[in-house]
Design an enzyme around this catalytic site. Sequence first.
Site, PDB file in Angstrom:
ATOM      1  N   GLU A   1     -66.260  16.731  12.538  1.00 37.51           N
ATOM      2  CA  GLU A   1     -65.292  16.232  11.567  1.00 37.51           C
ATOM      3  C   GLU A   1     -64.361  15.205  12.204  1.00 37.51           C
ATOM      4  O   GLU A   1     -63.992  15.329  13.377  1.00 37.51           O
ATOM      5  CB  GLU A   1     -64.472  17.398  11.008  1.00 37.51           C
TER       6      GLU A   1
ATOM      7  N   GLU B   1     -66.563  14.373   1.793  1.00 37.14           N
ATOM      8  CA  GLU B   1     -66.230  15.604   1.069  1.00 37.14           C
ATOM      9  C   GLU B   1     -64.967  15.432   0.236  1.00 37.14           C
ATOM     10  O   GLU B   1     -63.926  15.016   0.738  1.00 37.14           O
ATOM     11  CB  GLU B   1     -66.051  16.784   2.034  1.00 37.14           C
TER      12      GLU B   1
ATOM     13  N   ASP C   1     -73.151  22.383  12.845  1.00 39.47           N
ATOM     14  CA  ASP C   1     -71.730  22.062  12.944  1.00 39.47           C
ATOM     15  C   ASP C   1     -71.183  22.395  14.327  1.00 39.47           C
ATOM     16  O   ASP C   1     -71.519  23.437  14.909  1.00 39.47           O
ATOM     17  CB  ASP C   1     -70.929  22.866  11.915  1.00 39.47           C
TER      18      ASP C   1
ATOM     19  N   ASP D   1     -70.371  25.560   9.598  1.00 38.70           N
ATOM     20  CA  ASP D   1     -69.369  26.550   9.997  1.00 38.70           C
ATOM     21  C   ASP D   1     -68.784  27.268   8.785  1.00 38.70           C
ATOM     22  O   ASP D   1     -68.019  28.229   8.934  1.00 38.70           O
ATOM     23  CB  ASP D   1     -68.273  25.932  10.860  1.00 38.70           C
TER      24      ASP D   1
END
Length: 279
Positions: free
Chosen positions: A120, A186, A88, A49
Site C-alpha cells: 500500500e 480502492e 499482501d 491481509d
Amino acid sequence: MSATARQTAPMPVDIKSRKGGEPIVSLTAYTTPMAQMMDAHCDIVLVGDSLGMVLHGLPSTLEVTMEMMILHGRAVSRGLSRAMMVIDMPFGSYEQSPEQAFESAARLMRETGAGAVKLEGGQHMAQTIEFLVQRGIPVMAHIGLTPQSINTLGGYKVQGRGPQAEVLMQDAKAVAAAGAFSVVLEKTPQGLSDEITASIDIPTIGIGASAGCDGQILVVDDMLGLFTAFKAKFVKRYAELGDLGAAAIAAYAADVRARRFPAPEHVFADAEPKANTKR
C-alpha cells in the site's frame, strides 16, 4: 469446463500487457479449497491481509503478521495451477526502508511461491517499489483507501474527492513510473478512477472504483455472502453462502438431536459385505 475458464497462468508482464484489453479478473483467497474453486476463472488470486478480518475475526488488517500471510499463502499456492498468486505485505513489514521491504518480500515469495507482492502507498512508497522491482520482485501497488492507514485516513472513507484527487493522480503516476506492474484503486470516485486509468500505462484494478478500470477485485467472502459483519457499498453479492451454511448446520443439529443422523446408509455393518461374484 466453464466458458470463463482459462488455460495458462499469467506472469506480471502478461498482466501489464492487458492494459486496455480484456478486463483482469481478481479475487482474494485464503485456503486451498477456495483457491481451487477460482483457479480456472481468475487471472490473479490475491492472498489479502483482509484474512485477518474475514477469517480470524480481527478488527482491522493491522494485526496481521508475516507468519499468518505465509501460512495462508502456502495454502492458496497448493490450490492454484492457472492463476497468478499475489500476496499482501502486512503492516510493519515494508514501511521502514526499502531494505526491510526487500527482506520481507523475498521471504514471502520464497516461502509461499507467490508471483508478486502487493503493498500500500503512493508517492512515498515509489522508491521502495523501484528498489524491489530492480531486485526481481514484481510489485502490485495499492492506492486510494489503504486499509493499513485507516488510523491516519480517519476510517474507511472514499478517497480522492476535491483537492485530494490530484494527490491520487500523482500517486498513480509515481507507482507506475517506479515499475509496479499494476495498481489497485480502492474506494475512489468513478470519474477520477477513469482519469487515472487513462493516464498511466499499467493496469488499474478497481475495488469500489469504476467499471472502466482495467480489472476488478473483490474479497471472496464478501461476494459469496460469507462475511456478514458489514457489507460495503461496492460489494455485489453473487451468493448467500452464509445463509445456506447456517441453514445446513441447523438441519444437521436437528437430525443429530432427533437421531436421524447417522442414517443406515452412513454406518457400517458388523460383518464384511459379501464379494459380488457375478460377471
